[in-house]
Design an enzyme around this catalytic site. Structure first.
Site: not given
Ligand code: 8OZ
Length: 370
Positions: A27, A176, A179, A181, A236
């Site tokens: 990103t 994806h 992380n 999401y 996250n």
């Molecule tokens: C860093 C900053 C924003 C998003 C991830 C898509 O960790 C990201 C991400 C990483 O998978």
């Protein structure tokens, strides 16, 4: 010249990679307010086409899927046209490129959502995180739990995005599922508190991610669909009480589908490669296809693990930011340039397309020394 299988070609299904080094999804938050890649994106990816495979920065499948300012999308015609220019540039340099399909789920903020709505997630569990908005970092509220009858619409958003990737000329897509999401939120019990058939048992928690995988495979065929997971990463604010119990069956299901590759963040995202507890790299034994290792790999570790046959492909993130010709440098045993974290996210050309490749003279010098 450094000798390692890392620098030999690899057949990723129908996609021939010129080496086994993969550029990780990164990103960089430099797209327009309409989530469209710019000219600098074309140049950035063209400069890095020496990677065996480029995985694009995480890309929003829908307006609802967005969680960070200036991330690109793949849901509008304008975005498709812009990505096509990126792909043409990478292909002109004989590179290969997959787009990473992204829905952030609860890692968002009303400022980033259509109509200022609450972000959506499997359950209304608030992450202790801040969102990156145009006006700086803002506290993330509790999301709205998706209704069961909305899930087919979210799957349809993935399908539309996957179809758009075809129109844009990508070589494939990566889902994806890492992380913290949306798909990871369904998988791991820290965010999934549902009591319907999408929550509770491991089988139920895998259901939505596998529906997405099956729908994307219908568009691309399994040999052009990869997936990224991060079984033990705390990124996250997400965790599972028993990662092995969910990720072993998940990977076994993914293996049955014959996906192009399994991309594993083996430890903590951007952190410790070897936290106590379940060893995520053991998932390789449950996946019959290509295994891509990721997480703070050094050139030495990548060569060692590829040469020993422990991984098929080695994925590098931050080193690609400051070394557009990373593969060439590793082959020559040349030193790697340091990256500047201040220019990771946001801004324009600075810290993005101004890291130089080695000059012809430098290449000759390191080539003789090696
Ligand atoms: C860093 C900053 C924003 C998003 C991830 C898509 O960790 C990201 C991400 C990483 O998978």
């Amino acid at each position: 010249m450094v000798s390692s299988k890392l620098f030999e070609p690899y057949d990723l299904g129908p996609t021939r990679l010129s080496n086994r080094v993969v550029m990780a999804p990164l990103t960089r938050s430099r797209a327009t307010d309409d989530q469209v890649p710019k000219d600098i994106h074309v140049e950035y990816y063209r400069q890095r086409a020496g990677a065996g495979l480029i995985i694009t920065e995480a890309t929003n499948i829908s307006p609802e899927g967005r969680g960070y300012a200036w991330t690109p999308g793949i849901f509008s015609d304008e975005q498709v046209a812009a990505w096509k220019r990126v792909n043409d540039a990478v292909h002109e340099e004989d590179g290969k490129i997959f787009l990473q399909l992204w829905h952030v789920g609860r890692i968002s903020h009303p400022d980033l959502q259509p109509g200022g709505a609450l972000p959506v997630a499997p359950s209304a569990v608030k992450p202790e995180m801040k969102a990156f908005t145009k006006d700086g970092f803002k506290d993330i509220p509790a999301p709205r739990a998706l209704e069961k009858d909305e899930l087919p619409r979210v799957v349809a958003d993935y399908v539309k995005a996957a179809e758009n990737c075809k129109k844009a000329g990508f070589d494939g897509v990566e889902i994806h599922s890492a992380n913290g999401y949306l798909l990871d939120q369904f998988l791991r019990d820290g965010a999934n508190k549902r009591t319907d058939e999408y929550g509770g048992s491991v089988e139920n928690r895998m259901r939505f991610p596998l529906e997405v995988v099956d729908a994307v495979v219908k568009v691309w065929g399994p040999e052009r669909v990869g997936i990224r997971i991060s079984p033990v990463s705390p990124a996250n604010d997400l965790a599972d009480s028993d990662p092995e119990a969910v990720f072993v069956p998940y990977v076994e299901e993914l293996s049955k589908r014959g996906l192009a590759y399994l991309h594993v963040i083996e430890g903590e995202t951007r952190g410790n490669r070897d936290p106590a507890g379940f060893k995520a790299w053991s998932l390789r034994d449950h996946f019959k296809g290509t295994y891509m290792g990721n997480n703070n790999y050094t050139p030495e570790l990548a060569m060692e693990r590829v040469d020993k046959g422990e991984i098929d492909l080695a994925c590098f993130g931050r080193p690609f930011i400051s070394n557009p010709d990373l593969v060439e440098r590793m082959k020559l045993g040349a030193p790697l340039a340091e990256y500047d974290e201040r220019t990771f996210y946001g801004g324009g050309a600075e810290g993005y397309i101004d890291y130089p490749a080695l000059t012809v003279e430098e290449r000759a010098r390191y080539g003789q020394a090696a």
